[in-house]
Write a protein that holds these residues in place. Structure first.
Motif, PDB file in Angstrom:
ATOM      1  N   LEU A 165       0.690  -1.099   0.078  1.00 12.52           N
ATOM      2  CA  LEU A 165       0.028   0.016  -0.222  1.00 12.52           C
ATOM      3  C   LEU A 165       1.028   1.274  -0.074  1.00 12.52           C
ATOM      4  CD1 LEU A 165      -2.658  -1.027   2.979  1.00 12.52           C
ATOM      5  CD2 LEU A 165      -2.456  -1.540   0.431  1.00 12.52           C
ATOM      6  N   PRO A 166       0.628   2.107  -0.761  1.00 13.76           N
ATOM      7  CA  PRO A 166       1.566   3.385  -0.913  1.00 13.76           C
ATOM      8  C   PRO A 166       1.194   4.230   0.432  1.00 13.76           C
ATOM      9  CG  PRO A 166      -0.347   3.622  -2.463  1.00 13.76           C
ATOM     10  CD  PRO A 166      -0.553   2.142  -2.031  1.00 13.76           C
ATOM     11  N   PRO A 167       2.204   5.127   0.761  1.00 16.51           N
ATOM     12  CA  PRO A 167       2.046   6.036   1.946  1.00 16.51           C
ATOM     13  C   PRO A 167       0.661   7.017   1.793  1.00 16.51           C
ATOM     14  CG  PRO A 167       4.237   5.917   1.194  1.00 16.51           C
ATOM     15  CD  PRO A 167       3.445   5.318   0.184  1.00 16.51           C
ATOM     16  N   SER A 168       0.061   7.076   2.767  1.00 14.39           N
ATOM     17  CA  SER A 168      -1.064   8.259   2.766  1.00 14.39           C
ATOM     18  C   SER A 168      -1.470   8.514   4.261  1.00 14.39           C
ATOM     19  CB  SER A 168      -2.225   7.631   1.917  1.00 14.39           C
ATOM     20  OG  SER A 168      -2.951   6.523   2.721  1.00 14.39           O
ATOM     21  N   SER A 169      -2.124   9.766   4.321  1.00 10.70           N
ATOM     22  CA  SER A 169      -2.603  10.159   5.542  1.00 10.70           C
ATOM     23  C   SER A 169      -3.552   9.157   5.780  1.00 10.70           C
ATOM     24  CB  SER A 169      -2.932  11.468   5.501  1.00 10.70           C
ATOM     25  OG  SER A 169      -4.118  11.559   4.398  1.00 10.70           O
ATOM     26  N   GLU A 170      -4.524   8.533   5.054  1.00 14.00           N
ATOM     27  CA  GLU A 170      -5.641   7.758   5.431  1.00 14.00           C
ATOM     28  C   GLU A 170      -4.905   6.350   5.955  1.00 14.00           C
ATOM     29  OE1 GLU A 170      -9.548   6.144   5.680  1.00 14.00           O
ATOM     30  OE2 GLU A 170      -8.474   8.213   5.835  1.00 14.00           O
ATOM     31  N   LEU A 171      -3.777   5.895   5.247  1.00 14.31           N
ATOM     32  CA  LEU A 171      -3.351   4.775   5.599  1.00 14.31           C
ATOM     33  C   LEU A 171      -2.712   4.922   7.188  1.00 14.31           C
ATOM     34  CD1 LEU A 171      -2.555   1.834   5.080  1.00 14.31           C
ATOM     35  CD2 LEU A 171      -0.255   2.774   4.297  1.00 14.31           C
ATOM     36  N   GLU A 172      -2.149   6.075   7.477  1.00 11.61           N
ATOM     37  CA  GLU A 172      -1.535   6.344   8.591  1.00 11.61           C
ATOM     38  C   GLU A 172      -2.706   6.124   9.773  1.00 11.61           C
ATOM     39  OE1 GLU A 172       1.364   6.908  10.029  1.00 11.61           O
ATOM     40  OE2 GLU A 172       2.645   7.147   8.217  1.00 11.61           O
ATOM     41  N   VAL A 192       0.867  -4.122   8.520  1.00  6.34           N
ATOM     42  CA  VAL A 192       1.737  -3.363   9.193  1.00  6.34           C
ATOM     43  C   VAL A 192       2.371  -2.168   8.343  1.00  6.34           C
ATOM     44  CG1 VAL A 192       3.808  -4.633   8.904  1.00  6.34           C
ATOM     45  CG2 VAL A 192       3.566  -3.269  10.990  1.00  6.34           C
ATOM     46  N   LEU A 193       2.769  -1.031   8.920  1.00  3.14           N
ATOM     47  CA  LEU A 193       3.580   0.175   8.243  1.00  3.14           C
ATOM     48  C   LEU A 193       4.992  -0.058   8.330  1.00  3.14           C
ATOM     49  CD1 LEU A 193       1.397   3.442   9.130  1.00  3.14           C
ATOM     50  CD2 LEU A 193       1.042   1.630   7.345  1.00  3.14           C
ATOM     51  N   ASN A 198       5.205   2.993   3.798  1.00  3.51           N
ATOM     52  CA  ASN A 198       4.356   2.085   2.938  1.00  3.51           C
ATOM     53  C   ASN A 198       3.761   0.905   4.179  1.00  3.51           C
ATOM     54  OD1 ASN A 198       5.502   2.477   0.322  1.00  3.51           O
ATOM     55  ND2 ASN A 198       7.264   2.757   1.368  1.00  3.51           N
ATOM     56  N   GLY A 199       2.621   0.519   3.463  1.00  2.00           N
ATOM     57  CA  GLY A 199       1.783  -0.317   3.836  1.00  2.00           C
ATOM     58  C   GLY A 199       2.256  -1.833   3.486  1.00  2.00           C
ATOM     59  N   PHE A 231     -10.945  -4.948   6.392  1.00  2.00           N
ATOM     60  CA  PHE A 231      -9.851  -5.346   5.345  1.00  2.00           C
ATOM     61  C   PHE A 231     -10.000  -4.482   3.995  1.00  2.00           C
ATOM     62  CE2 PHE A 231      -8.275  -8.020   2.038  1.00  2.00           C
ATOM     63  CZ  PHE A 231      -6.793  -8.090   2.152  1.00  2.00           C
ATOM     64  N   ALA A 232     -11.438  -4.515   3.829  1.00  2.00           N
ATOM     65  CA  ALA A 232     -11.777  -3.621   2.269  1.00  2.00           C
ATOM     66  C   ALA A 232     -11.092  -2.288   2.684  1.00  2.00           C
ATOM     67  CB  ALA A 232     -13.101  -3.826   2.374  1.00  2.00           C
ATOM     68  N   SER A 233     -11.497  -1.857   3.577  1.00  2.00           N
ATOM     69  CA  SER A 233     -11.078  -0.333   3.610  1.00  2.00           C
ATOM     70  C   SER A 233      -9.437  -0.177   3.356  1.00  2.00           C
ATOM     71  CB  SER A 233     -11.371   0.444   4.977  1.00  2.00           C
ATOM     72  OG  SER A 233     -10.778  -0.240   6.050  1.00  2.00           O
ATOM     73  N   ARG A 234      -8.601  -0.923   3.897  1.00  2.00           N
ATOM     74  CA  ARG A 234      -7.210  -1.138   3.628  1.00  2.00           C
ATOM     75  C   ARG A 234      -6.993  -1.395   2.188  1.00  2.00           C
ATOM     76  NH1 ARG A 234      -9.516  -0.710   8.692  1.00  2.00           N
ATOM     77  NH2 ARG A 234      -8.012  -0.441  10.292  1.00  2.00           N
TER      78      ARG A 234
END
Length: 355
Positions: A165-172, A192-193, A198-199, A231-234
């Motif tokens: 997963l690419p870095p993003s504020s939502e992932l954080e 895990v980040l 990166n996720g 899981f879908a949101s990630r």
């Protein structure tokens, strides 16, 4: 002097080569590729792994690792959270393996690039040439080599998948400083980040699940997401054009209790702990250190293998039981409810599955 040969420059092999080199054994370290790749498994580093790394002279934070302080567990709509017994880390295998291989070479190991076709007592048949030594350290990870393949007893072995997963504020916001376990019928996903934000999303499922999804890894991921909203949101943050890394026929729960004369089996060639325990890297480092010390003390590969199998028995057994529970809908729900009501139980399970 005949040099010991270490086949495989992942964490187990590089650590063995490092300790052998420090002792003046002048090992040959054989890797498959000039540039270190990013292996699918091992992106989470437990506190036990971090302690081992520091003892070897490398701090996870200097490699860019992301601190992880909590376990967050999902089963359908259910959520449970518990503090980790000690801080852990998220770090890519590319970063870890690059650093450890470089340390082994700096200590005096001779790096050679070759691909092994087969292994037998005293000899590795490579694509470039044959390599001969009375002491071979087999550290090829989850990949078997002809002549020393691990037994497979199940007709429906585990399949590993990984998507980034690419870095993003939502992932954080969603993951933060947690290691996430998403439990679902037939398997689980760990998220895990890692360095740079990166996720890393790794799944372990039964191999038949991919066939049921028509052989398309992305279709399989979407199928899992359909019934698991968290899981879908990630997964929605992933780039659908990004390839999904896969590895098949993973013999979770397998432990080497014996070995061929002169062949020290390390890492996943010694014990394959189910990945939901997050202890694969600790087993890699522990086996690399133990094998090097056994060789330097004049102990046979057979004696080393028996002793390490005894040492790995409890964490592998505990993780295997948790895996079999987690891959059923009833078991996953029960584990999540228990972790929610009694967080100390989750911490106890984490401690019991450490090497």
């Amino acid at each position: 002097m005949t040099r010991p040969i270490v086949l495989g420059a992942g964490p187990a092999g590089s650590v063995a080569a490092m300790l052998l080199a420090r002792a003046g054994a002048e090992p040959i370290l054989i890797d498959r590729q000039v540039e270190v790749g990013d292996a699918i498994c091992g992106g989470f580093m437990s506190w036990r792994t971090a302690a081992s790394l520091r003892a070897l002279g490398s701090d996870p934070l200097t490699l860019g690792a992301r601190p992880v302080t909590r376990l967050r567990q999902y089963s359908g709509e259910r959520v449970a959270e518990a503090d980790l017994p000690e801080p852990a880390y998220g770090l890519s295998r590319k970063a870890l393996d690059t650093a450890l291989r470089a340390s082994a070479v700096q200590c005096g190991a001779r790096l050679e690039i070759d691909r092994a076709r087969s292994v037998k007592e005293g000899e590795i048949e490579g694509e470039r040439r044959s390599w001969h030594s009375p002491a071979i350290f087999l550290a090829t990870g989850k990949h078997d080599v002809r002549g020393e393949a691990r037994a497979r007893n199940s007709g429906n072995l585990a399949l590993g998948l990984r998507v980034r997963l690419p870095p993003s504020s939502e992932l954080e916001r969603l993951v933060g400083d947690a290691i996430e376990l998403h439990l679902f019928e037939g398997g689980y996903a760990g998220i895990v980040l890692q360095e740079g934000g990166n996720g890393n999303v790794c799944l372990a499922l039964r191999k038949s699940a991919l066939a049921e999804a028509g052989g398309d890894p992305w279709d399989l991921l979407r199928k899992v997401a359909t019934d698991n909203p968290h899981f879908a949101s990630r997964l929605a943050l992933a780039d659908a054009e990004e390839p999904v890394d896969t590895i098949g026929a993973v013999p979770y729960g397998w432990t080497a209790r014996k070995t061929s004369h002169g062949i020290y089996r390390l890492g996943d060639q010694a014990a394959v702990i189910p990945s939901l325990a997050g202890e694969g890297m600790a087993i890699a480092l522990a086996s690399g250190q133990a094998a090097a010390r056994a060789y330097l003390a004049g102990e046979s590969a057979e004696l080393f293998q028996r002793r390490f199998a005894q040492r790995a028995a409890r964490p592998v057994r505990v993780a295997e039981k948790l895996w079999h529970l987690a891959e059923t809908s009833r078991g996953a729900a029960g584990l999540t409810l228990a972790a929610s009501a009694f967080p100390e139980l989750a911490r106890l399970a984490m401690k019991m599955s450490r090497i």
